[in-house]
Scaffold this motif. Structure first.
Motif, PDB file in Angstrom:
ATOM      1  N   VAL A 186     -10.719   1.851 -14.570  1.00 41.89           N
ATOM      2  CA  VAL A 186      -9.510   1.052 -14.340  1.00 41.89           C
ATOM      3  C   VAL A 186      -8.281   1.957 -14.264  1.00 41.89           C
ATOM      4  O   VAL A 186      -7.440   1.817 -13.371  1.00 41.89           O
ATOM      5  CB  VAL A 186      -9.343  -0.001 -15.456  1.00 41.89           C
ATOM      6  CG1 VAL A 186      -7.955  -0.631 -15.398  1.00 41.89           C
ATOM      7  CG2 VAL A 186     -10.401  -1.083 -15.336  1.00 41.89           C
ATOM      8  N   VAL A 187      -8.190   2.898 -15.192  1.00 40.03           N
ATOM      9  CA  VAL A 187      -7.049   3.818 -15.199  1.00 40.03           C
ATOM     10  C   VAL A 187      -7.049   4.692 -13.953  1.00 40.03           C
ATOM     11  O   VAL A 187      -6.005   4.911 -13.321  1.00 40.03           O
ATOM     12  CB  VAL A 187      -7.079   4.697 -16.472  1.00 40.03           C
ATOM     13  CG1 VAL A 187      -6.023   5.797 -16.386  1.00 40.03           C
ATOM     14  CG2 VAL A 187      -6.854   3.845 -17.702  1.00 40.03           C
ATOM     15  N   TRP A 188      -8.241   5.186 -13.579  1.00 36.66           N
ATOM     16  CA  TRP A 188      -8.365   6.093 -12.427  1.00 36.66           C
ATOM     17  C   TRP A 188      -7.971   5.389 -11.129  1.00 36.66           C
ATOM     18  O   TRP A 188      -7.170   5.902 -10.344  1.00 36.66           O
ATOM     19  CB  TRP A 188      -9.804   6.605 -12.365  1.00 36.66           C
ATOM     20  CG  TRP A 188     -10.047   7.723 -11.398  1.00 36.66           C
ATOM     21  CD1 TRP A 188      -9.479   8.961 -11.419  1.00 36.66           C
ATOM     22  CD2 TRP A 188     -10.923   7.700 -10.276  1.00 36.66           C
ATOM     23  NE1 TRP A 188      -9.960   9.729 -10.377  1.00 36.66           N
ATOM     24  CE2 TRP A 188     -10.848   8.973  -9.662  1.00 36.66           C
ATOM     25  CE3 TRP A 188     -11.776   6.744  -9.741  1.00 36.66           C
ATOM     26  CZ2 TRP A 188     -11.582   9.303  -8.534  1.00 36.66           C
ATOM     27  CZ3 TRP A 188     -12.510   7.080  -8.612  1.00 36.66           C
ATOM     28  CH2 TRP A 188     -12.413   8.332  -8.022  1.00 36.66           C
ATOM     29  N   ILE A 189      -8.522   4.189 -10.907  1.00 34.54           N
ATOM     30  CA  ILE A 189      -8.169   3.440  -9.696  1.00 34.54           C
ATOM     31  C   ILE A 189      -6.701   3.044  -9.733  1.00 34.54           C
ATOM     32  O   ILE A 189      -5.981   3.138  -8.729  1.00 34.54           O
ATOM     33  CB  ILE A 189      -9.058   2.190  -9.541  1.00 34.54           C
ATOM     34  CG1 ILE A 189     -10.524   2.586  -9.403  1.00 34.54           C
ATOM     35  CG2 ILE A 189      -8.627   1.369  -8.322  1.00 34.54           C
ATOM     36  CD1 ILE A 189     -11.474   1.401  -9.445  1.00 34.54           C
ATOM     37  N   GLY A 190      -6.250   2.611 -10.910  1.00 32.19           N
ATOM     38  CA  GLY A 190      -4.858   2.189 -11.039  1.00 32.19           C
ATOM     39  C   GLY A 190      -3.880   3.299 -10.735  1.00 32.19           C
ATOM     40  O   GLY A 190      -2.823   3.067 -10.127  1.00 32.19           O
ATOM     41  N   SER A 191      -4.217   4.529 -11.117  1.00 32.32           N
ATOM     42  CA  SER A 191      -3.310   5.652 -10.878  1.00 32.32           C
ATOM     43  C   SER A 191      -3.207   5.995  -9.394  1.00 32.32           C
ATOM     44  O   SER A 191      -2.200   6.552  -8.949  1.00 32.32           O
ATOM     45  CB  SER A 191      -3.777   6.870 -11.664  1.00 32.32           C
ATOM     46  OG  SER A 191      -5.026   7.341 -11.177  1.00 32.32           O
ATOM     47  N   MET A 192      -4.248   5.676  -8.637  1.00 31.84           N
ATOM     48  CA  MET A 192      -4.249   5.993  -7.202  1.00 31.84           C
ATOM     49  C   MET A 192      -3.872   4.813  -6.321  1.00 31.84           C
ATOM     50  O   MET A 192      -3.553   4.990  -5.143  1.00 31.84           O
ATOM     51  CB  MET A 192      -5.631   6.513  -6.792  1.00 31.84           C
ATOM     52  CG  MET A 192      -6.009   7.826  -7.419  1.00 31.84           C
ATOM     53  SD  MET A 192      -7.579   8.448  -6.774  1.00 31.84           S
ATOM     54  CE  MET A 192      -8.721   7.230  -7.428  1.00 31.84           C
ATOM     55  N   SER A 193      -3.945   3.604  -6.857  1.00 31.31           N
ATOM     56  CA  SER A 193      -3.755   2.416  -6.017  1.00 31.31           C
ATOM     57  C   SER A 193      -2.398   2.353  -5.322  1.00 31.31           C
ATOM     58  O   SER A 193      -2.339   1.916  -4.157  1.00 31.31           O
ATOM     59  CB  SER A 193      -4.021   1.140  -6.821  1.00 31.31           C
ATOM     60  OG  SER A 193      -3.184   1.066  -7.948  1.00 31.31           O
ATOM     61  N   PRO A 194      -1.286   2.780  -5.950  1.00 32.62           N
ATOM     62  CA  PRO A 194      -0.021   2.735  -5.187  1.00 32.62           C
ATOM     63  C   PRO A 194      -0.055   3.583  -3.919  1.00 32.62           C
ATOM     64  O   PRO A 194       0.405   3.144  -2.858  1.00 32.62           O
ATOM     65  CB  PRO A 194       1.008   3.269  -6.196  1.00 32.62           C
ATOM     66  CG  PRO A 194       0.423   2.941  -7.535  1.00 32.62           C
ATOM     67  CD  PRO A 194      -1.057   3.155  -7.360  1.00 32.62           C
ATOM     68  N   LYS A 195      -0.621   4.801  -4.017  1.00 29.45           N
ATOM     69  CA  LYS A 195      -0.705   5.658  -2.831  1.00 29.45           C
ATOM     70  C   LYS A 195      -1.693   5.087  -1.823  1.00 29.45           C
ATOM     71  O   LYS A 195      -1.440   5.112  -0.605  1.00 29.45           O
ATOM     72  CB  LYS A 195      -1.106   7.065  -3.229  1.00 29.45           C
ATOM     73  CG  LYS A 195      -1.123   8.036  -2.047  1.00 29.45           C
ATOM     74  CD  LYS A 195      -1.456   9.455  -2.472  1.00 29.45           C
ATOM     75  CE  LYS A 195      -1.490  10.396  -1.265  1.00 29.45           C
ATOM     76  NZ  LYS A 195      -1.820  11.790  -1.674  1.00 29.45           N
ATOM     77  N   MET A 196      -2.824   4.569  -2.301  1.00 35.01           N
ATOM     78  CA  MET A 196      -3.805   3.975  -1.401  1.00 35.01           C
ATOM     79  C   MET A 196      -3.193   2.814  -0.625  1.00 35.01           C
ATOM     80  O   MET A 196      -3.380   2.688   0.591  1.00 35.01           O
ATOM     81  CB  MET A 196      -5.017   3.492  -2.191  1.00 35.01           C
ATOM     82  CG  MET A 196      -5.896   4.594  -2.744  1.00 35.01           C
ATOM     83  SD  MET A 196      -7.197   3.946  -3.818  1.00 35.01           S
ATOM     84  CE  MET A 196      -8.223   5.400  -4.058  1.00 35.01           C
ATOM     85  N   VAL A 222      -7.070  -3.024  -7.992  1.00 35.65           N
ATOM     86  CA  VAL A 222      -7.922  -2.683  -9.131  1.00 35.65           C
ATOM     87  C   VAL A 222      -8.826  -3.863  -9.474  1.00 35.65           C
ATOM     88  O   VAL A 222     -10.032  -3.706  -9.695  1.00 35.65           O
ATOM     89  CB  VAL A 222      -7.070  -2.297 -10.354  1.00 35.65           C
ATOM     90  CG1 VAL A 222      -7.979  -1.989 -11.554  1.00 35.65           C
ATOM     91  CG2 VAL A 222      -6.190  -1.093 -10.041  1.00 35.65           C
ATOM     92  N   GLN A 223      -8.258  -5.049  -9.506  1.00 36.40           N
ATOM     93  CA  GLN A 223      -9.031  -6.250  -9.849  1.00 36.40           C
ATOM     94  C   GLN A 223     -10.155  -6.488  -8.865  1.00 36.40           C
ATOM     95  O   GLN A 223     -11.289  -6.791  -9.251  1.00 36.40           O
ATOM     96  CB  GLN A 223      -8.104  -7.470  -9.880  1.00 36.40           C
ATOM     97  CG  GLN A 223      -8.826  -8.784 -10.159  1.00 36.40           C
ATOM     98  CD  GLN A 223      -7.945  -9.999  -9.902  1.00 36.40           C
ATOM     99  OE1 GLN A 223      -6.726  -9.901  -9.906  1.00 36.40           O
ATOM    100  NE2 GLN A 223      -8.575 -11.139  -9.657  1.00 36.40           N
ATOM    101  N   LEU A 224      -9.850  -6.364  -7.572  1.00 35.78           N
ATOM    102  CA  LEU A 224     -10.865  -6.594  -6.540  1.00 35.78           C
ATOM    103  C   LEU A 224     -12.057  -5.666  -6.719  1.00 35.78           C
ATOM    104  O   LEU A 224     -13.213  -6.084  -6.625  1.00 35.78           O
ATOM    105  CB  LEU A 224     -10.261  -6.370  -5.151  1.00 35.78           C
ATOM    106  CG  LEU A 224      -9.723  -7.567  -4.388  1.00 35.78           C
ATOM    107  CD1 LEU A 224      -9.238  -7.114  -3.023  1.00 35.78           C
ATOM    108  CD2 LEU A 224     -10.781  -8.631  -4.243  1.00 35.78           C
ATOM    109  N   ILE A 225     -11.773  -4.395  -6.947  1.00 32.76           N
ATOM    110  CA  ILE A 225     -12.849  -3.416  -7.080  1.00 32.76           C
ATOM    111  C   ILE A 225     -13.629  -3.646  -8.368  1.00 32.76           C
ATOM    112  O   ILE A 225     -14.867  -3.668  -8.369  1.00 32.76           O
ATOM    113  CB  ILE A 225     -12.278  -1.985  -7.030  1.00 32.76           C
ATOM    114  CG1 ILE A 225     -11.682  -1.717  -5.636  1.00 32.76           C
ATOM    115  CG2 ILE A 225     -13.357  -0.958  -7.355  1.00 32.76           C
ATOM    116  CD1 ILE A 225     -10.939  -0.407  -5.525  1.00 32.76           C
TER     117      ILE A 225
END
Length: 387
Positions: A186-196, A222-225
């Motif tokens: 969750v933290v890993w995806i969350g940290s990249m999600s704004p750029k993605m 993040v929720q979707l994944i």
């Protein structure tokens, strides 16, 4: 090329076991498709014998990257576990049930491994030497290829479902070993999600407004994944990275054969995740318009057939109504894959991420091909009435 001692010792052992004199290692030039391993070809030689050609995969992640990774255990130890432990159980099931050779899950022959920390190595059959070819990852797949791939996914899932029935305790142990650290993920995806999301918004053309409205916040991605990659209770171990660059193919007796070459992401998750990942990394808009729902139906037919060959009742372990409910739950996963994964899958070689330098570099800027495919995904979701 210089070979580390642990790998050198492993290759010497294989040389002796198969009665060869020596070996030559040739490093493979990367194309951006592999960010977890360094790859090399190994040719074993002896006077009066045909060369034996194998393929070596060696860990490429640093200590720092491993500490921050949500994949527990690390990708290389997952692959070691798959070949040394899990596959032996799967193969035993196929033998017990007398599954015909043509219906068995295809993977490379395993020759040996080394588990030296930071230098884990797996040595497998070089499929190219046996007539297999790599798929051009920038070319959208056709129906024959996708059908064969869906059947392979179904076979893989059926083996874990059958294993859970034949050896519940063994399956639980495998399930506990092959998992992700959800809090880290969750933290890993969350940290990249704004750029993605920023990359996705800038790449969107006709339906940018719809995309921005759907992803009002990065947490939505993040929720979707996580809805589809969280550990479940379906008793399915997914492949986790089922895409054309992790498959080899050849035509034999007029039939297309696919063989999986990477098992570094096998873990407990929703079965639908593998299906969606394959479809949305391998196909384009026109293919999905013609065959998307057909492939979803084909998966369950192939799963039933595989389970019956393993003498397991499909309605007992994975009823069709459960499968349909999972499809509904994960309906938007293809869009999330387009945002989060497709840029890396279709990255240009010169822009391939270097995770050791930056663990978040997987959030790459999309190539021209990504933008074309991603807008096709937006078109698909609008046509389906989901966006």
């Amino acid at each position: 090329m210089q070979v580390r001692q642990s790998k050198q010792d492993l290759l010497k052992k294989i040389t002796e076991e198969h009665e060869f004199d020596d070996f030559v290692v040739t490093e493979r030039d990367g194309d951006g498709s592999s960010i977890m391993s360094s790859l090399s070809y190994v040719t074993f030689r002896a006077r009066g014998k045909t060369d034996m050609k194998l393929f070596a995969k060696t860990a490429a992640w640093s200590e720092k990257l491993r500490q921050n990774s949500p994949i527990i255990p690390y990708p290389f130890t997952i692959e070691l576990y798959f070949y040394r432990t899990l596959w032996k159980q799967y193969e035993k099931l196929e033998d017990i049930c007398n599954v015909p050779k043509e219906n068995r899950f295809l993977k490379p022959t395993f020759y040996g491994s080394s588990d030296e920390y930071l230098n884990e190595t797996v040595v497998i059959q070089d499929l190219i030497a046996h007539g297999y070819e790599e798929y051009e990852r920038n070319t959208p797949a056709d129906f024959e290829y996708m059908s064969a791939g869906i059947a392979l996914i179904a076979q893989f899932h059926a083996l874990s479902l059958a294993y859970s029935q034949y050896d519940p305790e063994g399956f639980i142990q495998a399930n506990e070993y092959l998992t992700y650290d959800e809090s880290k993920l969750v933290v890993w995806i969350g940290s990249m999600s704004p750029k993605m999301l920023a990359n996705a918004f800038s790449s969107a053309e006709k339906y940018r407004d719809k995309l921005e409205k759907y992803f009002k916040t990065p947490e939505k991605l993040v929720q979707l994944i996580m809805d589809c990659y969280r550990r479940g209770n379906d008793k399915v171990l997914v492949h986790g990275d089922f895409k054309p660059s992790n498959l080899m193919h050849r035509r034999r007796n007029g039939k297309l054969e696919l063989c999986v070459i990477d098992f570094q992401n096998v873990h407990d998750a929703d079965a639908v995740a593998d299906i969606m990942y394959f479809i949305f990394t391998a196909t384009d808009e026109s293919f999905r318009r013609a065959h998307y729902y057909e492939l979803l139906d084909l998966y369950y037919e192939e799963l039933k057939a595989s389970l019956l060959r393993l003498r397991v009742d499909p309605e007992l372990v994975y009823p069709e109504n459960i499968y349909r409910s999972r499809l509904e739950k994960c309906a938007m996963l293809g869009l999330a894959i387009g945002v989060a994964c497709l840029p890396t899958v279709l990255v240009d070689k010169e822009n391939a991420p270097d995770l050791d330098k930056d663990p978040h570099s997987v959030a790459v800027e999309g190539s021209a091909l990504f933008k074309e495919r991603f807008n096709g995904i937006l078109n698909s979701y609008v046509e389906w009435g989901l966006l």
